[in-house]
Design an enzyme around this catalytic site. Sequence first.
Site, PDB file in Angstrom:
ATOM      1  N   ILE A 131       8.311  26.022   5.692  1.00 21.02           N
ATOM      2  CA  ILE A 131       7.775  24.740   5.175  1.00 21.02           C
ATOM      3  C   ILE A 131       6.255  24.696   5.395  1.00 21.02           C
ATOM      4  CG2 ILE A 131       7.846  22.224   5.359  1.00 21.02           C
ATOM      5  CD1 ILE A 131      10.666  22.437   6.475  1.00 21.02           C
ATOM      6  N   LYS A 200       6.198  22.850  18.681  1.00 17.66           N
ATOM      7  CA  LYS A 200       5.852  22.604  17.276  1.00 17.66           C
ATOM      8  C   LYS A 200       5.290  21.186  17.096  1.00 17.66           C
ATOM      9  CE  LYS A 200       9.285  25.996  15.823  1.00 17.66           C
ATOM     10  NZ  LYS A 200      10.708  26.228  15.572  1.00 17.66           N
TER      11      LYS A 200
HETATM   12  N1  HSE Z   1      13.924  29.811  17.197  1.00 16.07           N
HETATM   13  C1  HSE Z   1      13.211  29.106  16.186  1.00 16.07           C
HETATM   14  C2  HSE Z   1      14.146  28.127  15.516  1.00 16.07           C
HETATM   15  C3  HSE Z   1      12.640  30.078  15.196  1.00 16.07           C
HETATM   16  O1  HSE Z   1      15.363  28.252  15.716  1.00 16.07           O
HETATM   17  O2  HSE Z   1      13.704  27.227  14.828  1.00 16.07           O
HETATM   18  C4  HSE Z   1      11.661  29.471  14.237  1.00 16.07           C
HETATM   19  O3  HSE Z   1      10.528  28.981  14.896  1.00 16.07           O
END
Ligand code: HSE
Length: 424
Positions: A131, A200
């Site tokens: 995204i 994130k």
């Molecule tokens: N481990 C992460 C997830 C990978 O499951 O979203 C992508 O950042």
Amino acid sequence: MDSDKHPLRIGLIGFGCVGQGFYDILQQQPHLGLVTARIAVKNPVKPRSLPAEHFTYHADELLADPGLDVLVEVIDDAAEAFRLVSTALRQGRRVVTANKAMLARHLPELVQLEQQHGGTLLYEAAVCGSIPVIRTLDAYFSHEPLRAVRGIFNGSSNYVLTRMSEEGSDYGPALAEAQARGFAETDPSLDMGAFDPRSKAVILAAHAYGIFLNPNEVLNLGIEAVSAADMAYAAARGQKIKVVASLQRLADGHVTALVTPQLLGPESPLFTVEHEFNGVLIEGEYAGPQFLRGRGAGGHPTGSAVLADVLALRRGLRYGYAKRATAPAVPPTAELTLDVYLRHADAGTLREVLAWLELPTEAQDSDDAGSYATGTVPLPRLLQWRDELRANNVFVARRGEVRAGEVAGATDYHHYPVAEVVNM
Ligand code: HSE
């Protein structure tokens, strides 16, 4: 900026799920004018999909090679990734990384190095896989005041929740599937404990609000203790459980950030985001609500985002971090609360948890599957007891968004440290 006719020479550091996904996409698109000139990996004995002569086992050789136009760092060791990326930026180089934990911990330093030495750092693949949310926030919404940015930022935990709620799978086998499909981190507790989506959220806060948060001060509650009883509780109310990250502007202008499981109804666009898909809701002051949805994990979706960054570097793209100019300058003073649902298989432990959180014993209730509790808790108290809740396998989900100052008598806790603003 490079001419599109001159092949761009890439130094690839890491050849795991994302590195291979990126390499694979590049092989299928020779017309792009990109060449993976060198690949560095750590382990010389691990079986690989390419012959050994393609690899070096010393990433520093790539840093020392002036013939490489772009360095792509896709390893999962955050400390080593920081060493490599910060060294490359000190050399004024162009770098793409997908390492969210490293970025969340070091973003202010990295942005400073980029500015000091004239290099460029892009990292679209670090947040929500395929995204294009960072560029959307950084460029398109650079001057739009945002009321909120919320979403499902972790594919593995969403995959587990989908398998448990739709197909009645148990937690363990569902997690094993997410791992087998290449969605999970090497240490899957980063996914299931909501550390990964917290990283994130911290990265998006820099672009959405111009603030650099300390990840440790952002509340993260995961799904390691989720059970069929929680799924049934949600289903009985026409709801689902999703791990939702929320960045929310409060009435006083400050921004709060947290990642927790949340009980959601079909009125939320996140309700139908299933398996490894991610979804991001952006609520603009003038633009109104927008919703982005796509694959949040996996080699090809994430490799595609890495490739988009490499091509963007060739065009001369840099992040603008435009909101830094208007970022809040002092910590907020709002007293924040959350409506929560809590469950533990043992009623006595649940009573103890109510005492920690200073919820009244009447908060406890029961259904066919045992005891649960609901109530309103100050956000700082959840942060204070976060590690104990996790260690004691207590499942906690919120029943709505953060609210300001609504718990009677809740004056004895510290204000929630939501915004650590770093001067640069
Ligand atoms: N481990 C992460 C997830 C990978 O499951 O979203 C992508 O950042």
